[in-house]
Design an enzyme around this catalytic site. Sequence first.
Site, PDB file in Angstrom:
ATOM      1  N   SER A 279       0.822  -1.204   0.000  1.00 11.67           N
ATOM      2  CA  SER A 279       0.000   0.000   0.000  1.00 11.67           C
ATOM      3  C   SER A 279       0.859   1.257   0.000  1.00 11.67           C
ATOM      4  CB  SER A 279      -0.977  -0.031   1.177  1.00 11.67           C
ATOM      5  OG  SER A 279      -1.920   0.996   1.093  1.00 11.67           O
TER       6      SER A 279
ATOM      7  N   ASP B 281      -0.811   1.376  -4.728  1.00  7.79           N
ATOM      8  CA  ASP B 281      -1.708   0.320  -5.237  1.00  7.79           C
ATOM      9  C   ASP B 281      -3.095   0.869  -5.560  1.00  7.79           C
ATOM     10  OD1 ASP B 281      -2.310   0.598  -2.475  1.00  7.79           O
ATOM     11  OD2 ASP B 281      -3.198  -1.396  -2.421  1.00  7.79           O
TER      12      ASP B 281
END
Length: 574
Positions: A142, A303
């Site tokens: 992330s 992401d």
Amino acid sequence: MYREKYEYWLNSPYIDEKEKLELKNIDDEREIEDRFYKDLEFGTGGLRGIIGLGTNRMNVYTVGKATEGLSQYLINKYKKDISVAIAYDCRIMSREFAQTAACNLCANGIKVNLFKTLHPTPMLSYAVRTLNCKAGIVITASHNPKQYNGYKVYGEDGGQITDASANEILSSIENIDDFSKIKHIDMKEAENKKLLNMIEDELDTSYIEKVKNLVIRKELVGSHARDLKVIYTPLHGTGNIPVRRTLKELGYENVFVVKEQEKPDGNFPTAAYPNPEDPKVFHLALDMAKNIKPDIIFGTDPDCDRLGVVVKDSHGEYRVLTGNQVGVLLTHYILSSLKEFHKLPENGRIVKTIVTSEMAAAIAKDYDVNVIDVLTGFKYIGEKIKEFEEKGDKKYIFGFEESYGYLAGDFVRDKDAVIASTLVCEMTLYYKMAGKSLYEALMDLYKKYGFYREKLISIELKGKKGHEEIETILHCLRHSMKRTLGNVKIIKKLDYKLSVEKDLVNISEKIIELPKSNVLKFVMEDKSWFVVRPSGTEPKIKIYLSVIGSSSQDSQEKMETFEKNVMNVIRNAN
């Protein structure tokens, strides 16, 4: 204990000789301990850790072990006709970890649908659902710094696995006590056996069509999208192609991309901490803004599941909106627009997490819409969508969390920054056509509902000692917290580990019907509250604070006092 694991790796025939040499050359005993004192934890978020060799690191061996455990779990649960979708982001080793996972699954006779190129996390969720897979994997950490990578697992509904499934998978992983138990074939063999399938571009197109269908004011967007001026940064991540393609197909012609942050790069050269929650990542976008003068600036994390929004305030200064602020703006915009078009569903629900602003509930109340609280983590919002679908008694409208995650629609079951960027553009365009900026729209909401202010404090406590400190703080708060904070009474204590909500005024208790989690929430007499919990993905303890003021200045002053009082308690608890 850690020394035994270290020696096992040095002597294992399954560890590459170059990697053994790298391990032998570590001359800091504390570094060896940190790499081997535990296995990288597999929780509801899957794995996440620093890239490197060792049981407490992200590497092809820990990824292989996790995937072998997942393979056995899937075989035990589904027996046959099992397929898994795999996506990966721009991070260092992401492609290699994705291929490692694919080859392990295929070695276990499980079919794999692998994206050919890097893709956003929400598109993995969509692929699982569209391709009727039993599970999904996405390789990403992330918004963590470049040293990190991760491995997230999704269920057949396209949502991140929750506690029960995670525990079952963990049990399977723990049964693998030897590298010899981790099966593997190479990519060519997997393709020859027709076990490995590369996902075609048609899936991207169908996803983008569904995102475009979420536009509420289609006529407005169709007629005036070109009038909106946008600066966008993908922060070296996966959002560049899908976000720009979606906006272009909707008619947003004036989208300017930050060139220095356009190309995927796992080293994140312009943003050491590639998190759109951090105002520093927008410095290049703000330089561009001096000439372009955009209506809106936004960025997606690597992401592409989180979205950060920058607006110009009443003094002409650019400021990054918080996740709560974007969430309440979208809540109001979606509900008011659906009502205007007579499309507001009966039994509609907004879903948010327990650490997210209560302002959403105040707004939703005006539209006779209930807000449901879930534990921190978007997986729990996805779980609610599944529950609504199965029972058929409620309709999901919108969900968000304070950490910059938003979702409309039900074809994805995780936060989605492609969807969020589309909605934010539509909302900004709507207010622009009404002669109003997004900031002015936010101020109007504050004037109507109260000046809610939230803050997150993260304290990094690394290693074994840090883990123990976090446990000590939570234990002390759970058992020794006083009944007042400053001069304000605490009226409720919610203990999500014990599943008990205590009313400290009426001296009563009720059960919290959520999964157990090591989280504490304290609600004050003046409606302020704070939550303390360990991070599920990083060596941190997180403290969430919320106050309500009569003005911006009043809420700021209240927050300063509240923060001081809460942090005194935290320091004394350690």
